[in-house]
Design a protein around this motif. Sequence first.
Motif, PDB file in Angstrom:
ATOM      1  N   LEU A   1      11.289 -18.596  -5.922  1.00  0.00           N
ATOM      2  CA  LEU A   1      11.793 -19.273  -4.723  1.00  0.00           C
ATOM      3  C   LEU A   1      13.067 -20.065  -4.968  1.00  0.00           C
ATOM      4  N   ALA A   2      13.667 -19.932  -6.133  1.00  0.00           N
ATOM      5  CA  ALA A   2      14.962 -20.577  -6.374  1.00  0.00           C
ATOM      6  C   ALA A   2      16.025 -19.865  -5.545  1.00  0.00           C
ATOM      7  N   GLU A   3      17.105 -20.571  -5.235  1.00  0.00           N
ATOM      8  CA  GLU A   3      18.186 -19.973  -4.444  1.00  0.00           C
ATOM      9  C   GLU A   3      18.883 -18.888  -5.263  1.00  0.00           C
ATOM     10  N   HIS A   4      18.974 -17.716  -4.664  1.00  0.00           N
ATOM     11  CA  HIS A   4      19.587 -16.566  -5.324  1.00  0.00           C
ATOM     12  C   HIS A   4      20.133 -15.667  -4.221  1.00  0.00           C
ATOM     13  N   VAL A   5      21.358 -15.934  -3.782  1.00  0.00           N
ATOM     14  CA  VAL A   5      21.927 -15.262  -2.617  1.00  0.00           C
ATOM     15  C   VAL A   5      22.492 -13.906  -3.040  1.00  0.00           C
ATOM     16  N   HIS A   6      21.919 -12.846  -2.490  1.00  0.00           N
ATOM     17  CA  HIS A   6      22.384 -11.499  -2.839  1.00  0.00           C
ATOM     18  C   HIS A   6      22.139 -10.556  -1.665  1.00  0.00           C
ATOM     19  N   LEU A   7      22.843  -9.462  -1.688  1.00  0.00           N
ATOM     20  CA  LEU A   7      22.804  -8.501  -0.590  1.00  0.00           C
ATOM     21  C   LEU A   7      22.362  -7.144  -1.127  1.00  0.00           C
ATOM     22  N   HIS A   8      21.299  -6.596  -0.519  1.00  0.00           N
ATOM     23  CA  HIS A   8      20.852  -5.242  -0.831  1.00  0.00           C
ATOM     24  C   HIS A   8      21.523  -4.280   0.151  1.00  0.00           C
ATOM     25  N   VAL A   9      22.057  -3.189  -0.372  1.00  0.00           N
ATOM     26  CA  VAL A   9      22.732  -2.209   0.481  1.00  0.00           C
ATOM     27  C   VAL A   9      22.202  -0.822   0.157  1.00  0.00           C
ATOM     28  N   LEU A  10      21.719  -0.151   1.186  1.00  0.00           N
ATOM     29  CA  LEU A  10      21.283   1.237   1.075  1.00  0.00           C
ATOM     30  C   LEU A  10      22.438   2.110   1.552  1.00  0.00           C
ATOM     31  N   VAL A  11      22.937   3.001   0.692  1.00  0.00           N
ATOM     32  CA  VAL A  11      24.140   3.792   0.965  1.00  0.00           C
ATOM     33  C   VAL A  11      23.776   5.272   0.968  1.00  0.00           C
ATOM     34  N   SER A  12      24.130   5.982   2.025  1.00  0.00           N
ATOM     35  CA  SER A  12      23.851   7.420   2.075  1.00  0.00           C
ATOM     36  C   SER A  12      24.698   8.153   1.039  1.00  0.00           C
ATOM     37  N   ALA A  13      24.073   9.096   0.343  1.00  0.00           N
ATOM     38  CA  ALA A  13      24.786   9.902  -0.653  1.00  0.00           C
ATOM     39  C   ALA A  13      25.459  11.061   0.069  1.00  0.00           C
ATOM     40  N   GLY A  14      26.569  10.776   0.667  1.00  0.00           N
ATOM     41  CA  GLY A  14      27.295  11.734   1.482  1.00  0.00           C
ATOM     42  C   GLY A  14      27.637  11.119   2.816  1.00  0.00           C
ATOM     43  N   GLY A  15      28.545  11.749   3.536  1.00  0.00           N
ATOM     44  CA  GLY A  15      28.951  11.193   4.808  1.00  0.00           C
ATOM     45  C   GLY A  15      29.655  12.206   5.682  1.00  0.00           C
ATOM     46  N   LEU A  16      30.160  11.735   6.783  1.00  0.00           N
ATOM     47  CA  LEU A  16      30.811  12.569   7.794  1.00  0.00           C
ATOM     48  C   LEU A  16      32.318  12.431   7.644  1.00  0.00           C
TER      49      LEU A  16
ATOM     50  N   GLY B   1      26.681   5.939   5.685  1.00  0.00           N
ATOM     51  CA  GLY B   1      25.789   5.021   6.393  1.00  0.00           C
ATOM     52  C   GLY B   1      25.362   3.902   5.465  1.00  0.00           C
ATOM     53  N   LEU B   2      25.444   2.664   5.944  1.00  0.00           N
ATOM     54  CA  LEU B   2      25.067   1.487   5.153  1.00  0.00           C
ATOM     55  C   LEU B   2      23.990   0.698   5.890  1.00  0.00           C
ATOM     56  N   LEU B   3      22.882   0.444   5.229  1.00  0.00           N
ATOM     57  CA  LEU B   3      21.851  -0.474   5.719  1.00  0.00           C
ATOM     58  C   LEU B   3      21.840  -1.667   4.776  1.00  0.00           C
ATOM     59  N   THR B   4      22.201  -2.844   5.280  1.00  0.00           N
ATOM     60  CA  THR B   4      22.364  -4.030   4.436  1.00  0.00           C
ATOM     61  C   THR B   4      21.326  -5.079   4.804  1.00  0.00           C
ATOM     62  N   ALA B   5      20.832  -5.780   3.789  1.00  0.00           N
ATOM     63  CA  ALA B   5      19.813  -6.809   4.008  1.00  0.00           C
ATOM     64  C   ALA B   5      20.084  -7.995   3.092  1.00  0.00           C
ATOM     65  N   LEU B   6      20.098  -9.189   3.668  1.00  0.00           N
ATOM     66  CA  LEU B   6      20.366 -10.411   2.904  1.00  0.00           C
ATOM     67  C   LEU B   6      19.072 -10.993   2.354  1.00  0.00           C
ATOM     68  N   HIS B   7      19.067 -11.279   1.061  1.00  0.00           N
ATOM     69  CA  HIS B   7      17.990 -12.032   0.410  1.00  0.00           C
ATOM     70  C   HIS B   7      18.602 -13.297  -0.171  1.00  0.00           C
ATOM     71  N   THR B   8      17.854 -14.387  -0.102  1.00  0.00           N
ATOM     72  CA  THR B   8      18.396 -15.656  -0.597  1.00  0.00           C
ATOM     73  C   THR B   8      17.520 -16.290  -1.667  1.00  0.00           C
ATOM     74  N   TRP B   9      16.490 -15.583  -2.126  1.00  0.00           N
ATOM     75  CA  TRP B   9      15.530 -16.202  -3.039  1.00  0.00           C
ATOM     76  C   TRP B   9      15.291 -15.335  -4.267  1.00  0.00           C
ATOM     77  N   SER B  10      14.803 -15.983  -5.304  1.00  0.00           N
ATOM     78  CA  SER B  10      14.313 -15.289  -6.486  1.00  0.00           C
ATOM     79  C   SER B  10      12.787 -15.254  -6.417  1.00  0.00           C
ATOM     80  N   GLN B  11      12.154 -14.691  -7.434  1.00  0.00           N
ATOM     81  CA  GLN B  11      10.692 -14.615  -7.461  1.00  0.00           C
ATOM     82  C   GLN B  11      10.046 -16.001  -7.528  1.00  0.00           C
TER      83      GLN B  11
END
Length: 401
Positions: A151-166, A139-149
């Motif tokens: 407010l400068a442009e800093h495009v990155h993707l946070h991904v929460l990944v289940s430790a295990g799967g089906l 399972g992947l939950l992904t969230a886009l962030h485009t800023w740094s602390q």
Amino acid sequence: MGLTIQSLLQQHLDRFSQQHPLSSDMLGAAVRMRDCQTAAMGGHINSCPDGHFHQIAYNSCRHRCCPQCNCLARVRWLEGWKHRLLSCPHYHTIFTTSHDLLPLWRYNKDVFADTLFAAASQTLIELLRDPKYLGATVGLLTALHTWSQTLAEHVHLHVLVSAGGLDDWGCWKEPKKSCLLPRKVLMIKFRGKFRAMLLEKLDRGELVVPPDTSEARLRGLLNKLGRTVWNVKILDRYDHGEGVATYLANYLKGGPIGNRRLLCEREGRVYFRYRAPTQSGSDRNRQSVTSLAVDDFIARLLEHVPPRRFQAVRGYGLYCGNQHSRLDEAHEALGKALGLERPETEVAILSVEKFLESIGREDAGKCPTCGAELVSHGHFEPGRPPPLRVIRLLEQKRGVA
């Protein structure tokens, strides 16, 4: 009252919008944040049914970047995902794009973000379906962030990944190692996919070439970046995904900066707090203060307004959210493997009353005299003054002085 995003926009937006070109999404977001919970948004009257109390309530703008009216939406989003997350450890991974691609990002936010989501999710799913690493669908939950602390442009993707799967037989499969994936393998595959997808879209004419470059130079840049190291992080495993989901919720609703971080406006500059990057683990969350010229601050803030109807949070694999996700099957298989009861299939939407009670404001919608629930009436349109005559009529009818 201290400095807020709203007060800053109320004072400077008209001048700023005349001097700086803004997209319709940026201007629309700025106007809504400026007018949030004011007569410009319209509203209604809240009254005690026994006539003890009357209150003018202005409408909220409900824009996802507004820092003052998204608290309930944030809590509801988090409650929903806490219910959906599998009861297993999760990994937090971060995919960061090269700052050399920021011009391409500015002119292609929708396409660029879609490509980033696709490249990261496909990379993780393909690698973790390989029996060498896991051999199952995660399972992947992904969230886009485009800023740094700052407010400068800093495009990155946070991904929460289940430790295990089906696995293909419907059984829950635990990871073979404590590490999710080899970082270098993950980085190389993601880098290759992301570049290949961008080049393919460039071939099909789906990308706008920034005005200060050419298509040939853009291709050359993408080829050059294929030989560099990209910033891909795999953080330590969390016992449960709720901690990372809470972290994401604080960023997904309310914009890139909250009012609590703002300090003051002085001599044409906005002063605010930020987390200073350090190498020392003990000082990792050390707060520092920086400042930006007012126009630079507003420009940076509005640069992070997402395109209209853009999905900044997306689920993949077991968390994809459609009939093919197999999430219920995964919950059942994981429950059997761990000896846990299967969670409820539905979660009730958090009511306004329950939310107010949870933050200690259960009296907010009640009459301060008798405690009765306030009744809404006398709605008025945006830009019109509140119908004070309604209050006067009610006072006369109830004999309220």
